[in-house]
Design a protein around this motif. Sequence first.
Motif, PDB file in Angstrom:
ATOM      1  N   GLY A 245       7.974  -5.790 -11.099  1.00  0.00           N
ATOM      2  CA  GLY A 245       7.792  -7.052 -10.396  1.00  0.00           C
ATOM      3  C   GLY A 245       8.303  -7.059  -8.977  1.00  0.00           C
ATOM      4  N   ALA A 246       8.914  -5.959  -8.513  1.00  0.00           N
ATOM      5  CA  ALA A 246       9.422  -5.915  -7.144  1.00  0.00           C
ATOM      6  C   ALA A 246       8.270  -5.983  -6.148  1.00  0.00           C
ATOM      7  N   PRO A 247       8.353  -6.843  -5.121  1.00  0.00           N
ATOM      8  CA  PRO A 247       7.308  -6.888  -4.094  1.00  0.00           C
ATOM      9  C   PRO A 247       7.243  -5.562  -3.332  1.00  0.00           C
ATOM     10  N   VAL A 248       6.026  -5.077  -3.102  1.00  0.00           N
ATOM     11  CA  VAL A 248       5.831  -3.792  -2.429  1.00  0.00           C
ATOM     12  C   VAL A 248       4.720  -3.922  -1.399  1.00  0.00           C
ATOM     13  N   LEU A 249       4.929  -3.295  -0.253  1.00  0.00           N
ATOM     14  CA  LEU A 249       3.941  -3.274   0.820  1.00  0.00           C
ATOM     15  C   LEU A 249       3.536  -1.828   1.071  1.00  0.00           C
ATOM     16  N   LEU A 250       2.234  -1.572   0.997  1.00  0.00           N
ATOM     17  CA  LEU A 250       1.687  -0.249   1.301  1.00  0.00           C
ATOM     18  C   LEU A 250       1.093  -0.281   2.702  1.00  0.00           C
ATOM     19  N   VAL A 251       1.360   0.761   3.479  1.00  0.00           N
ATOM     20  CA  VAL A 251       0.841   0.836   4.844  1.00  0.00           C
ATOM     21  C   VAL A 251       0.331   2.250   5.102  1.00  0.00           C
ATOM     22  N   ASN A 252      -0.885   2.350   5.611  1.00  0.00           N
ATOM     23  CA  ASN A 252      -1.486   3.633   5.955  1.00  0.00           C
ATOM     24  C   ASN A 252      -2.015   3.553   7.380  1.00  0.00           C
ATOM     25  N   PRO A 253      -1.742   4.551   8.214  1.00  0.00           N
ATOM     26  CA  PRO A 253      -2.196   4.508   9.610  1.00  0.00           C
ATOM     27  C   PRO A 253      -3.668   4.848   9.789  1.00  0.00           C
ATOM     28  N   ARG A 254      -4.395   4.859   8.674  1.00  0.00           N
ATOM     29  CA  ARG A 254      -5.824   5.212   8.672  1.00  0.00           C
ATOM     30  C   ARG A 254      -6.043   6.649   9.141  1.00  0.00           C
TER      31      ARG A 254
ATOM     32  N   LYS B 165       4.438  -9.198  10.468  1.00  0.00           N
ATOM     33  CA  LYS B 165       5.018  -8.497  11.617  1.00  0.00           C
ATOM     34  C   LYS B 165       4.237  -7.224  11.932  1.00  0.00           C
ATOM     35  N   LEU B 166       3.929  -6.435  10.895  1.00  0.00           N
ATOM     36  CA  LEU B 166       3.203  -5.176  11.115  1.00  0.00           C
ATOM     37  C   LEU B 166       1.757  -5.424  11.492  1.00  0.00           C
ATOM     38  N   ALA B 167       1.154  -6.490  10.955  1.00  0.00           N
ATOM     39  CA  ALA B 167      -0.229  -6.800  11.323  1.00  0.00           C
ATOM     40  C   ALA B 167      -0.340  -7.127  12.806  1.00  0.00           C
ATOM     41  N   LYS B 168       0.691  -7.756  13.353  1.00  0.00           N
ATOM     42  CA  LYS B 168       0.683  -8.087  14.785  1.00  0.00           C
ATOM     43  C   LYS B 168       0.990  -6.874  15.646  1.00  0.00           C
ATOM     44  N   SER B 169       1.978  -6.077  15.234  1.00  0.00           N
ATOM     45  CA  SER B 169       2.391  -4.938  16.060  1.00  0.00           C
ATOM     46  C   SER B 169       1.477  -3.732  15.911  1.00  0.00           C
ATOM     47  N   HIS B 170       0.830  -3.591  14.744  1.00  0.00           N
ATOM     48  CA  HIS B 170      -0.050  -2.442  14.496  1.00  0.00           C
ATOM     49  C   HIS B 170      -1.300  -2.931  13.770  1.00  0.00           C
ATOM     50  N   PRO B 171      -2.170  -3.655  14.457  1.00  0.00           N
ATOM     51  CA  PRO B 171      -3.332  -4.261  13.801  1.00  0.00           C
ATOM     52  C   PRO B 171      -4.315  -3.252  13.217  1.00  0.00           C
ATOM     53  N   GLY B 172      -4.256  -2.012  13.655  1.00  0.00           N
ATOM     54  CA  GLY B 172      -5.184  -1.013  13.144  1.00  0.00           C
ATOM     55  C   GLY B 172      -4.764  -0.380  11.841  1.00  0.00           C
ATOM     56  N   TRP B 173      -3.523  -0.601  11.444  1.00  0.00           N
ATOM     57  CA  TRP B 173      -3.043   0.021  10.215  1.00  0.00           C
ATOM     58  C   TRP B 173      -3.557  -0.743   8.989  1.00  0.00           C
ATOM     59  N   TRP B 174      -3.842   0.004   7.919  1.00  0.00           N
ATOM     60  CA  TRP B 174      -4.261  -0.601   6.647  1.00  0.00           C
ATOM     61  C   TRP B 174      -3.037  -1.069   5.876  1.00  0.00           C
ATOM     62  N   GLN B 175      -3.171  -2.210   5.213  1.00  0.00           N
ATOM     63  CA  GLN B 175      -2.089  -2.747   4.390  1.00  0.00           C
ATOM     64  C   GLN B 175      -2.617  -3.173   3.020  1.00  0.00           C
ATOM     65  N   MET B 176      -1.751  -3.083   2.035  1.00  0.00           N
ATOM     66  CA  MET B 176      -1.995  -3.721   0.744  1.00  0.00           C
ATOM     67  C   MET B 176      -0.648  -4.196   0.212  1.00  0.00           C
ATOM     68  N   ALA B 177      -0.574  -5.459  -0.170  1.00  0.00           N
ATOM     69  CA  ALA B 177       0.654  -6.013  -0.722  1.00  0.00           C
ATOM     70  C   ALA B 177       0.470  -6.266  -2.212  1.00  0.00           C
ATOM     71  N   GLY B 178       1.520  -6.106  -2.954  1.00  0.00           N
ATOM     72  CA  GLY B 178       1.457  -6.350  -4.391  1.00  0.00           C
ATOM     73  C   GLY B 178       2.844  -6.317  -4.998  1.00  0.00           C
ATOM     74  N   LYS B 179       2.879  -6.088  -6.323  1.00  0.00           N
ATOM     75  CA  LYS B 179       4.126  -5.968  -7.056  1.00  0.00           C
ATOM     76  C   LYS B 179       4.076  -4.710  -7.903  1.00  0.00           C
ATOM     77  N   LEU B 180       5.259  -4.134  -8.151  1.00  0.00           N
ATOM     78  CA  LEU B 180       5.318  -2.994  -9.042  1.00  0.00           C
ATOM     79  C   LEU B 180       5.060  -3.432 -10.466  1.00  0.00           C
ATOM     80  N   ARG B 181       4.246  -2.652 -11.180  1.00  0.00           N
ATOM     81  CA  ARG B 181       3.942  -2.969 -12.574  1.00  0.00           C
ATOM     82  C   ARG B 181       5.145  -2.638 -13.474  1.00  0.00           C
TER      83      ARG B 181
END
Length: 268
Positions: free
Chosen positions: A156-165, A252-268
């Motif tokens: 259930g821990a919140p997790v943010l995935l970020v990839n620089p494409r 914050k990351l969407a503003k500073s690095h708009p080209g990066w891919w993101q996915m937010a979720g929770k750990l299963r």
Amino acid sequence: MTETAYAKINLALHVRGRREDGYHELETLFAFVDDGDRLSASPAPADTLTTHGEFAGGIEDPFGNIVAKALSALPRGKGWVVELEKRLPVAAGLGGGSADAGAVFRMVERTHGLPDDWQARAARLGADVPACVLSTTCIGTGTGTELIPVDNDLAGAPVLLVNPRVALTTGPVFKAWDGLDRGAMPGGFVRTIALEGRNDLEAPAIAICPVIADVLAALRGTDSFLARMSGSGATCFALYDNEAQLQAAAEKLAKSHPGWWQMAGKLR
């Protein structure tokens, strides 16, 4: 039928040595995010596979990929029409193809049951596939195919995935590993292993793909309690104590690095 191919992350990844068979001896802590690719299937006279989604173009041969191989690996009677929505980046350290194969195994389990040797069949498709079939937090040893249950206090821990494409294939990263055994993965609960563990592939991955260091620095500049690269990269993840911290980091990351891919979720 529909099934989510849950994104795989490695909360820790210790490379212990090179094996004579060309693979590496690993100790890793697998975890899974509650989001990922999406698959649907329905009965048909023969197997067909169609792909769409943001990252579908990264699949060079839809009929020779791991989903098609997973369909061929299991007895199901008649064929299936399978549709894959590719929402995870390809060659990204998230086990995307392995997660897709794992989703196929779960759909077969739901409709026909799995053969007793399903783990061996899964392992022949890829080292991460057995863990991705289960899609639950566990420890992987050997090449990652030998799975051990673990007490998961990060569910259930919140997790943010970020990839620089940037696509980063696994082989060159393992080849660039310096061969030094930096010690065993710690024991205990998941949080302890994650915080006290490491990813031995971070340094070689950054040497090949320097932008990974920028992603890690950006994530560590948020309120995360852990930021680390997943697998062989280039995706990195950050874990948070609450949703508000995650949302603030994502914005914050969407503003500073708009080209990066993101996915937010929770750990299963």
